[in-house]
Design an enzyme around this catalytic site. Structure first.
Site, PDB file in Angstrom:
ATOM      1  N   ARG A  34      -2.929  12.677   1.208  1.00  0.00           N
ATOM      2  CA  ARG A  34      -3.294  12.080  -0.004  1.00  0.00           C
ATOM      3  C   ARG A  34      -4.898  12.340  -0.235  1.00  0.00           C
ATOM      4  O   ARG A  34      -5.540  12.074  -1.168  1.00  0.00           O
ATOM      5  CB  ARG A  34      -3.006  10.827  -0.182  1.00  0.00           C
ATOM      6  CG  ARG A  34      -1.660  10.637  -0.280  1.00  0.00           C
ATOM      7  CD  ARG A  34      -1.219   8.942  -0.152  1.00  0.00           C
ATOM      8  NE  ARG A  34      -1.616   8.286  -1.231  1.00  0.00           N
ATOM      9  CZ  ARG A  34      -1.862   7.053  -1.118  1.00  0.00           C
ATOM     10  NH1 ARG A  34      -1.652   6.273   0.096  1.00  0.00           N
ATOM     11  NH2 ARG A  34      -2.297   6.184  -2.252  1.00  0.00           N
ATOM     12  N   HIS A  49       0.958  -1.327   3.378  1.00  0.00           N
ATOM     13  CA  HIS A  49       2.086  -1.571   2.785  1.00  0.00           C
ATOM     14  C   HIS A  49       2.824  -2.689   3.661  1.00  0.00           C
ATOM     15  O   HIS A  49       3.491  -3.480   3.226  1.00  0.00           O
ATOM     16  CB  HIS A  49       2.796  -0.553   2.148  1.00  0.00           C
ATOM     17  CG  HIS A  49       2.382   0.272   1.090  1.00  0.00           C
ATOM     18  ND1 HIS A  49       1.293   1.340   1.296  1.00  0.00           N
ATOM     19  CD2 HIS A  49       2.573   0.118  -0.100  1.00  0.00           C
ATOM     20  CE1 HIS A  49       1.212   1.685   0.343  1.00  0.00           C
ATOM     21  NE2 HIS A  49       1.949   1.164  -0.778  1.00  0.00           N
ATOM     22  N   ASP A  63      -5.645  -2.925  -5.097  1.00  0.00           N
ATOM     23  CA  ASP A  63      -4.538  -2.234  -4.976  1.00  0.00           C
ATOM     24  C   ASP A  63      -3.190  -3.333  -5.141  1.00  0.00           C
ATOM     25  O   ASP A  63      -3.672  -4.589  -5.389  1.00  0.00           O
ATOM     26  CB  ASP A  63      -4.596  -1.826  -3.400  1.00  0.00           C
ATOM     27  CG  ASP A  63      -3.574  -0.449  -3.357  1.00  0.00           C
ATOM     28  OD1 ASP A  63      -2.580  -0.182  -4.280  1.00  0.00           O
ATOM     29  OD2 ASP A  63      -3.792   0.183  -2.220  1.00  0.00           O
ATOM     30  N   LYS A  78     -10.327   5.712  -4.981  1.00  0.00           N
ATOM     31  CA  LYS A  78      -9.739   4.715  -4.256  1.00  0.00           C
ATOM     32  C   LYS A  78      -9.632   5.375  -2.615  1.00  0.00           C
ATOM     33  O   LYS A  78      -9.520   6.492  -2.553  1.00  0.00           O
ATOM     34  CB  LYS A  78      -8.273   4.312  -4.654  1.00  0.00           C
ATOM     35  CG  LYS A  78      -7.480   5.635  -4.842  1.00  0.00           C
ATOM     36  CD  LYS A  78      -5.967   5.321  -5.395  1.00  0.00           C
ATOM     37  CE  LYS A  78      -4.926   6.323  -5.061  1.00  0.00           C
ATOM     38  NZ  LYS A  78      -3.729   5.942  -5.762  1.00  0.00           N
ATOM     39  N   HIS A  79      -9.501   4.337  -1.898  1.00  0.00           N
ATOM     40  CA  HIS A  79      -9.602   3.135  -1.858  1.00  0.00           C
ATOM     41  C   HIS A  79     -10.740   2.418  -1.007  1.00  0.00           C
ATOM     42  O   HIS A  79     -10.932   2.602  -0.206  1.00  0.00           O
ATOM     43  CB  HIS A  79      -8.106   2.668  -0.831  1.00  0.00           C
ATOM     44  CG  HIS A  79      -7.040   3.207  -1.252  1.00  0.00           C
ATOM     45  ND1 HIS A  79      -6.724   4.512  -1.082  1.00  0.00           N
ATOM     46  CD2 HIS A  79      -5.886   2.755  -2.153  1.00  0.00           C
ATOM     47  CE1 HIS A  79      -5.558   4.700  -1.493  1.00  0.00           C
ATOM     48  NE2 HIS A  79      -5.094   3.779  -2.201  1.00  0.00           N
ATOM     49  N   ASP A 101       0.121   6.169 -11.261  1.00  0.00           N
ATOM     50  CA  ASP A 101      -0.307   6.880  -9.929  1.00  0.00           C
ATOM     51  C   ASP A 101      -0.276   8.404 -10.333  1.00  0.00           C
ATOM     52  O   ASP A 101       0.597   9.003 -10.543  1.00  0.00           O
ATOM     53  CB  ASP A 101       0.476   6.623  -8.820  1.00  0.00           C
ATOM     54  CG  ASP A 101      -0.171   5.313  -8.170  1.00  0.00           C
ATOM     55  OD1 ASP A 101      -1.183   5.322  -8.028  1.00  0.00           O
ATOM     56  OD2 ASP A 101       0.783   4.466  -7.700  1.00  0.00           O
TER      57      ASP A 101
END
Length: 581
Positions: free
Chosen positions: A191, A234, A306, A221-222, A122
């Site tokens: 991000r 998550h 992912d 991404k994503h 990453d």
């Protein structure tokens, strides 16, 4: 190439001229399978067993021993499960990262076919994302969005690629192509380059083209967009309810631009996009991955999921079912970030599905051909091993550090400065109190580096200061001449931080607040007279962003801030707002 300040940008040619090769020299050896002139995908594919094919389709996160080298479970994944790629977490420094990658490649070379690994990481804010010491910390994407200069985005990609390739990485999970339209988004936030599709599109395209030229596999991404979610994938399964027109107008253009720029891989989102598939998250949806991404958008590169152990997937479908569903949907590589048993379960699930016909041989061969093709295109076999000394020379070098600081200054945004609270006078002997909830001492150290007067740091025990803690901070403020208070949020600002700002402001002393994460914190303490946004700290990593702390300290003491808001602070400041001294 020059930026607005007239200083030369780091170019790929300049990196090479410094002797900082983007591609580290391979050890002297005959070209192994998976790279070089002898690289023949069809020939490789014809030699592979079913076990070797499905192993190539699983990427595993790696473990570490006390000496910093990969754990035996990593060797077993490479040699027993025959996996084709790894996600390397947290080598201590560039030299260790290079030796770590080399050990994994040696294990891979000792397998029957000797195919090289794709080593990935990453790298959203540079290689510091995975290798914390000795690398160059770069601004988050939102900081680059605030800087508003595609040349700086390209430069960040050059630095990232130079360091990554020197350490033995071939594949990076950047840039983030999500358009952060929801201020409450708990997982994307800083991000993302920002809330405007055109800004995100321009910077994604710039970085993809640069990564390609620099020899690092880019992974936007994503897909098809994670910027309008209100839940962290998550922890749970998010869904977005906007219509197809909004998807097309707002969220897909950065991915379309990435494809046109030559992106060789794209990462999926664990998000239900109801306009396309109301039932399945994109990672598991044939309508999204095959129907939309491949058939409609024409993407023929590699699709990587992912992490499949994220609760959005694992709690709803489990490893075995989700692994097969993702490949059926169109994914080529399954990212497995759990323990060895989880990796084995993913490989076994694909092997069983291939054996019983649930997955066709044609479908598996299609994915394996893409994986092998990527290894050939990026000559992974020719550059299988990294030189630790080169890695140490390239990573975190002085030129890169200087350029990172200039990016940080270009990103730092002076949002409010009523009454000219800022800049503080660096030559006075005034005492400065630096208060905050995270990373306060690190920031205070940077303040001390530019201030002649004494500096004291105060930090609460948690991100939500108690009334007693706030009272203690106010007592500390009694002996200060000026106050900096750094707030951090990954969603709504904790109430205690807002109370801390207001209590320190009530002392009547000059107070400037700095948002070191999301720039929306000001809505929780709208009466503060001076406010700076740095976009420096992400929600999940809370990484120590030395570059942005250093840049913010210099802006506080008089260097010119360069940033403009890449998002709207609702009810207060519009997109594009930014002050200068």
């Amino acid at each position: 190439m020059m930026n607005n300040g007239g200083r030369a940008l780091v170019s790929i040619a300049a990196v090479a001229a410094l002797g900082l090769a983007l591609t580290p020299p391979a050890h002297a050896q005959a070209p192994p399978p998976g790279g070089g002139r002898a690289c023949d995908v069809d020939a490789q594919l014809s030699r592979m067993t079913d076990a070797e094919k499905v192993g190539q389709m699983v990427m595993v996160s790696t473990g570490v021993k006390p000496d910093g080298m990969p754990a035996d479970e990593t060797r077993r994944a490479i040699q027993e499960l025959k996996i084709g790629s790894t996600l390397t977490h947290e080598p201590e420094n560039p030299g260790i990262a290079a030796r770590y990658a080399n050990q994994m490649q040696r294990w891979a070379q000792d397998t029957r076919l000797g195919l090289p690994l794709l080593v990935s990481g990453d790298f959203e804010f540079g290689t510091t994302h995975n290798v914390r010491e000795g690398t160059t910390p770069l601004p988050n994407a939102m900081g680059l969005g605030a800087a508003r200069d595609p040349r700086l985005a390209r430069e960040a990609a050059v630095i990232t690629a130079a360091e990554a390739r020197a350490m033995g990485f071939h594949w990076g999970y950047a840039p983030v192509a999500d358009v952060n339209t929801n201020p409450a988004n708990p997982i994307i936030g800083v991000r993302s380059f920002g809330e405007r599709t055109d800004l995100v599109t321009d910077l994604v395209e710039a970085q993809v083209r640069t990564y390609n030229k620099a020899g690092l596999i880019a992974t936007p991404k994503h897909f098809p967009g994670h910027g309008d979610t209100e839940f962290d994938s998550h922890l749970e399964l998010p869904a977005v309810t906007y219509d197809r027109a909004t998807l097309e107008k707002v969220h897909l253009p950065p991915f379309r631009a990435a494809i046109e720029a030559g992106a060789d891989s794209i990462m999926t989102a664990h998000v239900v996009v109801k306009a396309i598939d109301p039932d399945l998250p994109a990672t598991l949806s044939p309508k999204v991955l095959t129907g939309l991404l491949r058939d409609e958008m024409g993407f023929d590169g590699l699709i990587v999921t992912d992490a499949m152990d994220m609760d959005a997937i694992d709690k709803n479908w489990g490893t075995r079912q989700a692994t097969v569903m993702a490949v059926e949907a169109g994914a080529d590589v399954i990212m497995s970030t759990g323990e060895f048993e989880t990796h084995a379960e993913a490989v076994d699930a694909l092997a069983d599905a291939l054996s019983d016909g649930s997955l066709s041989r044609e479908r598996v061969d299609e994915s394996v051909r893409r994986i092998l093709g990527l290894k050939c295109k990026y000559k992974v076999g020719d550059h299988r091993y990294a030189d630790p000394k080169t890695a140490e020379k390239v990573s975190g070098n002085k030129q890169f550090q200087r350029r990172a600081l200039n990016m940080g200054l270009a990103a730092t945004t002076l949002v409010r400065n009523d009454g000219d609270v800022l800049p503080f006078d660096p030559e006075s002997d005034d005492r400065t109190l630096v208060a905050g909830a995270v990373q306060t001492q690190v920031f205070a150290d940077q303040i001390a580096a530019v201030s002649d007067g004494p500096v004291e740091a105060w930090q609460s025990a948690t991100t939500n200061p108690t009334d007693a803690e706030i009272a203690d901070a106010v007592r500390r403020a009694a002996s200060a001449d000026r106050i900096l208070v750094a707030t951090f949020s990954s969603g709504p600002l904790p109430a205690g931080q807002a109370k801390l700002v207001k209590a320190l402001q009530a002392t009547g002393k000059p107070v400037a607040a700095l948002a070191i994460g999301l720039p929306y914190d000001l809505t929780s303490y709208p009466d503060v007279k001076a406010y700076v946004a740095t976009y420096g700290t992400t929600a999940r990593t809370q990484r120590i962003d030395l570059t942005m702390h250093k840049a913010a300290a210099r802006v506080v003491f008089g260097e010119q801030p360069g940033g403009r808001l890449p998002v709207t602070i609702k009810g207060l400041y519009p997109y594009g707002h930014g002050l200068r001294y």
